[in-house]
Design an enzyme around this catalytic site. Sequence first.
Site, PDB file in Angstrom:
ATOM      1  N   SER A   6       0.854  -1.187   0.000  1.00 59.30           N
ATOM      2  CA  SER A   6       0.000   0.000   0.000  1.00 59.30           C
ATOM      3  C   SER A   6       0.889   1.235   0.000  1.00 59.30           C
ATOM      4  CB  SER A   6      -0.884   0.009   1.245  1.00 59.30           C
ATOM      5  OG  SER A   6      -1.397   1.311   1.425  1.00 59.30           O
ATOM      6  N   HIS A  30      -1.064  -1.267  -4.485  1.00 57.65           N
ATOM      7  CA  HIS A  30      -2.334  -0.938  -3.825  1.00 57.65           C
ATOM      8  C   HIS A  30      -2.409   0.571  -3.566  1.00 57.65           C
ATOM      9  CE1 HIS A  30      -5.808  -2.025  -1.251  1.00 57.65           C
ATOM     10  NE2 HIS A  30      -5.395  -1.052  -0.452  1.00 57.65           N
ATOM     11  N   ASP A  32      -4.764   3.603  -1.982  1.00 59.64           N
ATOM     12  CA  ASP A  32      -5.876   3.915  -1.076  1.00 59.64           C
ATOM     13  C   ASP A  32      -6.433   5.302  -1.370  1.00 59.64           C
ATOM     14  OD1 ASP A  32      -6.003   1.604   0.707  1.00 59.64           O
ATOM     15  OD2 ASP A  32      -3.958   2.184   1.236  1.00 59.64           O
ATOM     16  N   MET A  34      -9.053   7.973  -0.334  1.00 57.31           N
ATOM     17  CA  MET A  34      -9.934   8.375   0.781  1.00 57.31           C
ATOM     18  C   MET A  34     -10.430   9.797   0.534  1.00 57.31           C
ATOM     19  SD  MET A  34      -7.741   6.928   3.982  1.00 57.31           S
ATOM     20  CE  MET A  34      -6.765   5.420   3.860  1.00 57.31           C
ATOM     21  N   HIS A  63      -8.275   0.925  -4.159  1.00 57.89           N
ATOM     22  CA  HIS A  63      -9.198   0.689  -3.037  1.00 57.89           C
ATOM     23  C   HIS A  63      -9.913   2.003  -2.735  1.00 57.89           C
ATOM     24  CE1 HIS A  63      -9.414  -0.305   1.605  1.00 57.89           C
ATOM     25  NE2 HIS A  63     -10.596  -0.124   1.072  1.00 57.89           N
ATOM     26  N   MET A  65     -12.255   4.363  -0.706  1.00 60.03           N
ATOM     27  CA  MET A  65     -12.888   4.595   0.602  1.00 60.03           C
ATOM     28  C   MET A  65     -13.561   5.954   0.482  1.00 60.03           C
ATOM     29  SD  MET A  65      -9.789   3.133   2.898  1.00 60.03           S
ATOM     30  CE  MET A  65      -8.724   3.099   1.457  1.00 60.03           C
ATOM     31  N   MET A 134     -11.265  -6.032   5.225  1.00 59.53           N
ATOM     32  CA  MET A 134     -10.508  -5.098   6.062  1.00 59.53           C
ATOM     33  C   MET A 134     -10.206  -5.752   7.408  1.00 59.53           C
ATOM     34  SD  MET A 134      -9.941  -2.476   4.244  1.00 59.53           S
ATOM     35  CE  MET A 134      -9.018  -1.596   5.510  1.00 59.53           C
ATOM     36  N   ASP A 172      -6.472  -6.534   4.093  1.00 59.48           N
ATOM     37  CA  ASP A 172      -5.842  -5.215   4.161  1.00 59.48           C
ATOM     38  C   ASP A 172      -5.873  -4.684   5.594  1.00 59.48           C
ATOM     39  OD1 ASP A 172      -4.956  -2.629   3.684  1.00 59.48           O
ATOM     40  OD2 ASP A 172      -6.620  -2.082   2.344  1.00 59.48           O
TER      41      ASP A 172
HETATM   42  C1  DX5 Z   1      -6.271   1.471   5.501  1.00 60.67           C
HETATM   43  C2  DX5 Z   1      -5.769   1.170   4.113  1.00 60.67           C
HETATM   44  C3  DX5 Z   1      -4.627   0.229   4.048  1.00 60.67           C
HETATM   45  C4  DX5 Z   1      -3.397   0.699   4.764  1.00 60.67           C
HETATM   46  C5  DX5 Z   1      -2.692  -0.502   5.263  1.00 60.67           C
HETATM   47  O1  DX5 Z   1      -7.483   2.144   5.414  1.00 60.67           O
HETATM   48  O2  DX5 Z   1      -6.811   0.602   3.328  1.00 60.67           O
HETATM   49  O3  DX5 Z   1      -4.332  -0.144   2.710  1.00 60.67           O
HETATM   50  O4  DX5 Z   1      -2.529   1.460   3.968  1.00 60.67           O
HETATM   51  O5  DX5 Z   1      -1.636  -0.096   6.053  1.00 60.67           O
HETATM   52  P1  DX5 Z   1      -0.944  -1.071   7.103  1.00 60.67           P
HETATM   53  O6  DX5 Z   1      -0.396  -2.245   6.324  1.00 60.67           O
HETATM   54  O7  DX5 Z   1       0.114  -0.219   7.695  1.00 60.67           O
HETATM   55  O8  DX5 Z   1      -1.998  -1.504   8.074  1.00 60.67           O
HETATM   56 ZN    ZN Z   2      -6.309  -0.305   1.303  1.00 63.09          ZN
END
Ligand code: DX5
Ligand code: ZN
Length: 211
Positions: A6, A30, A32, A34, A63, A65, A134, A172
């Site tokens: 990620s 990956h 993220d 948000m 991903h 969010m 998750m 994840d």
């Molecule tokens: C959290 C993200 C993850 C995050 C994982 O909302 O979706 O992808 O980056 O980070 P670690 O591996 O540090 O938990």
């Molecule tokens: Zn993620």
Amino acid sequence: MLVAPSILSADFGNLQRDIEIICKNCDLVHIDVMDGHFVPNLTIGPIVIESVAKVATKPLDIHLMVQNNSFFVDLFAKYKPKYISFHIEEEKHANSLVQKIRNYGISPAIVLNPHTNIDSIKYLIEYIDMVLVMSVNPGFGGQRFIPNTIDKIKELKDLIERINPQCLIEVDGGVNNQNVEELKKAGVDIVVAGSYVFSGNYNQKIESLKV
Ligand code: DX5
Ligand code: ZN
């Protein structure tokens, strides 16, 4: 085990360098996304994804969010990710969104928050290519793995075997070399790891997750 670092935990001042390093060894990149509404954090948008897409030599795993999934699917389709995943908790028209993603030539995936029951996607599994479970509350990297995720994955694996054995399971949050074996045994195909991979030697960390 396939490994999807990620990039949330990458060094954003040296993003190109970090992506080039992980792409020597990882299976997916990956990303993220948000929006500050679905989760209390604001991260990566189209400008950064465009740059990442130019540098990455491994497929992108986006991903979402966010609150308005359909809008973001339209926005990101042109970067040709392998997967776009969206949260079932934030989608009233999941079946049609799955079709929309598929029509772009992208593999649709659905994400479950830690509290979300696998029954909520029972009638969607046959249409999707991956379920993202998750194992922390979404929003931030570096959190602790929630232990009952393992039971959930085992139940999900049974359901997937019955309905669509081609569908992959990705996990994840809080993944590291201490829990990856157990995840593998429970039926996980792909692990996402952020803070674990981007501390120390990235490629050794990725290697340690390939169990
Ligand atoms: C959290 C993200 C993850 C995050 C994982 O909302 O979706 O992808 O980056 O980070 P670690 O591996 O540090 O938990
Ligand atoms: Zn993620």
